[in-house]
Design an enzyme around this catalytic site. Structure first.
Site, PDB file in Angstrom:
ATOM      1  N   HIS A  88      -1.448  -5.209   7.787  1.00 21.82           N
ATOM      2  CA  HIS A  88      -0.877  -5.858   6.517  1.00 21.82           C
ATOM      3  C   HIS A  88       0.195  -6.643   6.595  1.00 21.82           C
ATOM      4  O   HIS A  88       1.349  -6.224   6.292  1.00 21.82           O
ATOM      5  CB  HIS A  88      -0.756  -4.580   5.452  1.00 21.82           C
ATOM      6  CG  HIS A  88      -1.896  -3.587   5.078  1.00 21.82           C
ATOM      7  ND1 HIS A  88      -2.629  -4.083   3.973  1.00 21.82           N
ATOM      8  CD2 HIS A  88      -2.395  -2.771   5.516  1.00 21.82           C
ATOM      9  CE1 HIS A  88      -3.678  -3.107   4.042  1.00 21.82           C
ATOM     10  NE2 HIS A  88      -3.293  -2.128   4.870  1.00 21.82           N
ATOM     11  N   CYS A 112      -7.048  -6.032   6.738  1.00 18.82           N
ATOM     12  CA  CYS A 112      -7.424  -4.597   6.626  1.00 18.82           C
ATOM     13  C   CYS A 112      -8.852  -4.525   5.815  1.00 18.82           C
ATOM     14  O   CYS A 112      -9.896  -4.668   6.731  1.00 18.82           O
ATOM     15  CB  CYS A 112      -6.382  -3.447   5.919  1.00 18.82           C
ATOM     16  SG  CYS A 112      -6.517  -2.058   6.607  1.00 18.82           S
ATOM     17  N   GLU A 145       0.885  -8.923   4.660  1.00 17.84           N
ATOM     18  CA  GLU A 145       1.646  -9.046   3.131  1.00 17.84           C
ATOM     19  C   GLU A 145       2.718  -8.029   2.710  1.00 17.84           C
ATOM     20  O   GLU A 145       3.369  -8.585   1.986  1.00 17.84           O
ATOM     21  CB  GLU A 145       0.271  -9.235   2.443  1.00 17.84           C
ATOM     22  CG  GLU A 145      -0.169  -7.852   2.032  1.00 17.84           C
ATOM     23  CD  GLU A 145      -1.084  -7.070   3.031  1.00 17.84           C
ATOM     24  OE1 GLU A 145      -1.329  -7.856   3.878  1.00 17.84           O
ATOM     25  OE2 GLU A 145      -1.809  -6.224   2.497  1.00 17.84           O
TER      26      GLU A 145
HETATM   27  N1  GLN Z   1      -9.878   2.320   5.139  1.00 13.83           N
HETATM   28  C1  GLN Z   1      -9.957   1.148   4.036  1.00 13.83           C
HETATM   29  C2  GLN Z   1     -11.321   0.834   4.002  1.00 13.83           C
HETATM   30  O1  GLN Z   1     -12.214   1.495   4.407  1.00 13.83           O
HETATM   31  C3  GLN Z   1      -8.913   0.127   4.240  1.00 13.83           C
HETATM   32  C4  GLN Z   1      -7.598   0.660   4.219  1.00 13.83           C
HETATM   33  C5  GLN Z   1      -6.746  -0.562   4.036  1.00 13.83           C
HETATM   34  O2  GLN Z   1      -7.151  -1.707   3.716  1.00 13.83           O
HETATM   35  N2  GLN Z   1      -5.410  -0.265   3.947  1.00 13.83           N
HETATM   36  O3  GLN Z   1     -11.681  -0.201   3.075  1.00 13.83           O
END
Ligand code: GLN
Length: 199
Positions: free
Chosen positions: A180, A86, A182
Site C-alpha cells: 500500500h 493490494c 498510498e
Molecule cells: N485481502 C484483501 C482482498 O482479498 C486485500 C487486502 C487489501 O487490499 N489490503 O481483497
C-alpha cells in the site's frame, strides 16, 4: 497525456470500497487531478485510473452491480494506464486464486495472484522493498492481508519481490503492488505511475 482545462493529468480512483481517500491525496500531492469513480460515465476523460486496496470480493461485487467491469476492461484493452494496490492488484489479475466463485477481476495483467497469501503466515507486516525503476533506495512497504503474484506470463515484468514472492509487477500500462504505497508518506510509486502517464 493531459486533459482538463488546466492541462492537468486527471487520475480516476475507483471509489466503490477501500482506501480511496489516501490515493486521492497522493494524486493531489503530485499536482494531478484526482476524481472518484463510482459509475461508468465517470470514466470518461480520465488519463489514468487507480484501483485501491480494500476487499477485492466487495470491489468486484460492486463493480458488477454498477456495470463497471466491461467499461474498465475496454479501457484497459485500449491502453489506459491503471495502477492497482493490494485488492487493486487482485482486480488487475487475469487469474485469482483463493477468490470467491463469483469474483470477477478486471484482468489485464497476465498473472496468477493468490489472495491473502502472506496472511496465512502473518496477517500484516512491513518490509523494506527495492522497486526496479524507482531510485532512492528501498521503500517501506506495508502489507495488509496481501496477495502475492504466484506466476506471470511472458509480457509481465517483476519490479519487486519479498522472500522470493513477487509483490510489484508491470505489464504495458498496468502497474500492480501487493503493498500500500498510498498509506506511507513515500510518493515514489505514485510518482512513477503518474510520470509514465504524463509521458
Ligand atoms: N485481502 C484483501 C482482498 O482479498 C486485500 C487486502 C487489501 O487490499 N489490503 O481483497
Amino acid at each position: 497525456m493531459t486533459s482538463g482545462a488546466a492541462g492537468q493529468t486527471t487520475v480516476g480512483v475507483l471509489a466503490l470500497q477501500g482506501d480511496v481517500r489516501s490515493h486521492l491525496r497522493r494524486v493531489a500531492d503530485l499536482g494531478a487531478r484526482g476524481v472518484p469513480v463510482k459509475r461508468p460515465d465517470q470514466l470518461a476523460g480520465l488519463d489514468a485510473l487507480i484501483v485501491p486496496g480494500g476487499e477485492s470480493t466487495t470491489i468486484s461485487m460492486l463493480a458488477q452491480r454498477w456495470g463497471l467491469i466491461e467499461p474498465v476492461r475496454e479501457l484497459i484493452r485500449g491502453g489506459l494506464p491503471v495502477f492497482g494496490s493490494c485488492a487493486g492488484m487482485i482486480m488487475l489479475a487475469d487469474t485469482v486464486l483463493d477468490g470467491r466463485a463469483d469474483q470477477l477481476p478486471f484482468g489485464g495483467i497476465d498473472m496468477v495472484v493468490r489472495r491473502n497469501a502472506f496472511g496465512r503466515q502473518v496477517d500484516s507486516f512491513e518490509a523494506d522493498v527495492e522497486v526496479a525503476g524507482i531510485g532512492g533506495g528501498p521503500m517501506r512497504a506495508i502489507f495488509i492481508r496481501a496477495p502475492w503474484v504466484e506466476s506471470i506470463g511472458d509480457g509481465v515484468e517483476v519490479l519487486a519481490a519479498v522472500d522470493d514472492r513477487f509483490v510489484a509487477v508491470r505489464q504495458g500500462a498496468l502497474l500492480a503492488t501487493s503493498f500500500h504505497p498510498e498509506v506511507t508518506g513515500d510518493l515514489r510509486v505514485h510518482q512513477f505511475f503518474v510520470d509514465r502517464v504524463r509521458h
